[in-house]
Design an enzyme around this catalytic site. Structure first.
Site, short mmCIF file in Angstrom:
data_model
loop_
_atom_site.label_atom_id
_atom_site.label_comp_id
_atom_site.label_asym_id
_atom_site.label_seq_id
_atom_site.Cartn_x
_atom_site.Cartn_y
_atom_site.Cartn_z
N GLY A 49 0.97 -1.36 -0.16
CA GLY A 49 -0.21 -0.10 0.15
C GLY A 49 0.95 1.36 0.11
N GLU A 103 3.20 4.14 6.04
CA GLU A 103 2.09 3.35 5.82
C GLU A 103 0.79 3.88 4.95
OE1 GLU A 103 0.38 0.72 5.97
OE2 GLU A 103 0.55 -0.33 8.04
N ASP A 104 0.12 3.00 4.24
CA ASP A 104 -1.09 3.80 3.51
C ASP A 104 -1.99 4.38 4.43
OD1 ASP A 104 -1.52 1.14 4.20
OD2 ASP A 104 -2.39 0.59 2.24
N ASP A 107 -5.96 1.51 10.51
CA ASP A 107 -7.31 1.40 10.61
C ASP A 107 -7.44 0.89 11.95
OD1 ASP A 107 -9.87 0.51 10.12
OD2 ASP A 107 -9.75 -0.58 8.69
N PHE A 156 -14.42 2.37 3.21
CA PHE A 156 -13.66 1.39 2.69
C PHE A 156 -12.96 2.15 1.43
CE2 PHE A 156 -11.19 -1.88 0.25
CZ PHE A 156 -10.51 -2.39 1.21
N ASP A 163 -5.77 -0.95 -2.04
CA ASP A 163 -6.26 -1.68 -3.07
C ASP A 163 -7.62 -2.52 -2.44
OD1 ASP A 163 -5.06 -3.37 -1.04
OD2 ASP A 163 -5.41 -5.05 -2.35
N ARG A 169 -5.04 -0.09 -7.05
CA ARG A 169 -3.89 0.80 -6.46
C ARG A 169 -3.45 1.78 -7.18
NH1 ARG A 169 -1.91 -2.46 -2.39
NH2 ARG A 169 -1.93 -4.66 -2.70
P1 IMP Z 1 -5.16 -2.36 10.49
O1 IMP Z 1 -4.33 -3.39 10.63
O2 IMP Z 1 -6.78 -2.59 10.35
O3 IMP Z 1 -4.68 -0.98 10.83
O4 IMP Z 1 -4.91 -2.15 8.96
C1 IMP Z 1 -3.77 -1.77 7.99
C2 IMP Z 1 -3.81 -2.35 6.64
O5 IMP Z 1 -5.14 -2.71 6.30
C3 IMP Z 1 -3.49 -1.40 5.80
O6 IMP Z 1 -1.87 -1.43 5.70
C4 IMP Z 1 -4.23 -1.64 4.45
O7 IMP Z 1 -3.33 -2.28 3.74
C5 IMP Z 1 -5.23 -2.22 4.76
N1 IMP Z 1 -6.56 -1.47 4.99
C6 IMP Z 1 -7.29 -0.92 5.94
N2 IMP Z 1 -8.08 -0.09 5.77
C7 IMP Z 1 -8.27 -0.02 4.26
C8 IMP Z 1 -9.09 0.53 3.31
O8 IMP Z 1 -10.15 1.41 3.71
N3 IMP Z 1 -8.80 0.52 2.06
C9 IMP Z 1 -7.79 -0.49 1.76
N4 IMP Z 1 -7.03 -0.99 2.65
C10 IMP Z 1 -7.21 -0.96 4.00
#
Ligand code: IMP
Length: 188
Positions: A49, A103-104, A107, A156, A163, A169
């Protein structure tokens, strides 16, 4: 005058247009260049990402810096599995380095929480996080990135490196995916 961006047919709406993303990345780069003046930070891109965000950011950082990558897997479709796996590790040593994780999106925070813990065991001088997007409503652990491009609601989103099942992407903006696009691709 620049033509208005036409969204991809699977995009419900453009949340952050390309121009705004680029402008904000320039601001972040200025902030990072100021904060790390006199140091040589190690930028750690979290694949996949981070690709567009990192490549735009490093062009604007006015410092000597190194770049390395890590690849983690925690998502299936639109859901965080909560279990983080390391698919690719750093090549360089983290010992004594000022690490800045790129990081992208943060969440639930589970991925970055896992990564911070993992990197801390490698003897760095500092570890900070720079994320393009932050969804604070979704947080499951108490973690706050030092640098945040945009705080966004719990939708989302795809584009600018993000992606959905490896698609979208390459969209140059951040867009909210249509529920129909999610439903029609479940299990694909
Ligand atoms: P976390 O562990 O829930 O904080 O998620 C982190 C990873 O989940 C990110 O690096 C993304 O790859 C993916 N992710 C979380 N939310 C989204 C979204 O809205 N769109 C796309 N990828 C997401």
């Amino acid at each position: 005058m620049a033509e208005a961006q036409k969204p991809h047919p699977d995009i419900e709406r453009i949340l952050i247009p390309e121009e705004d993303v680029r402008r904000r990345i320039q601001e972040l780069a200025r902030e990072i260049s100021r904060d790390y003046a006199g140091r040589t930070p190690m930028l750690v891109g979290v694949l996949k990402g981070c690709i567009l965000f990192l490549s735009e950011l490093i062009k604007e950082i006015e410092l000597d810096c190194s770049v390395d990558f890590i690849c983690l897997a925690s998502y299936t479709g639109t859901n965080s599995s909560g279990v983080v796996r390391m698919l690719l590790d750093l090549r360089d040593s983290a010992q004594g380095r000022d690490m800045l994780v790129i990081e992208d999106i943060v969440d639930t925070g589970l991925t970055i929480g896992y990564l911070m813990q993992n990197l801390q065991t490698r003897g760095p001088r500092t570890v900070e996080v720079c994320t393009l997007l932050d969804k604070p409503e979704c947080r499951k652990i108490g973690i706050q990135p030092k640098y945040v491009g945009f705080r966004i609601p719990n939708d989302f989103v795809v584009g600018f490196g993000l992606d959905y099942n490896e698609r979208y992407r390459n969209l140059p903006y951040i867009g909210v995916l249509k529920p129909s696009a999610i439903a029609s691709r479940k299990g694909s």
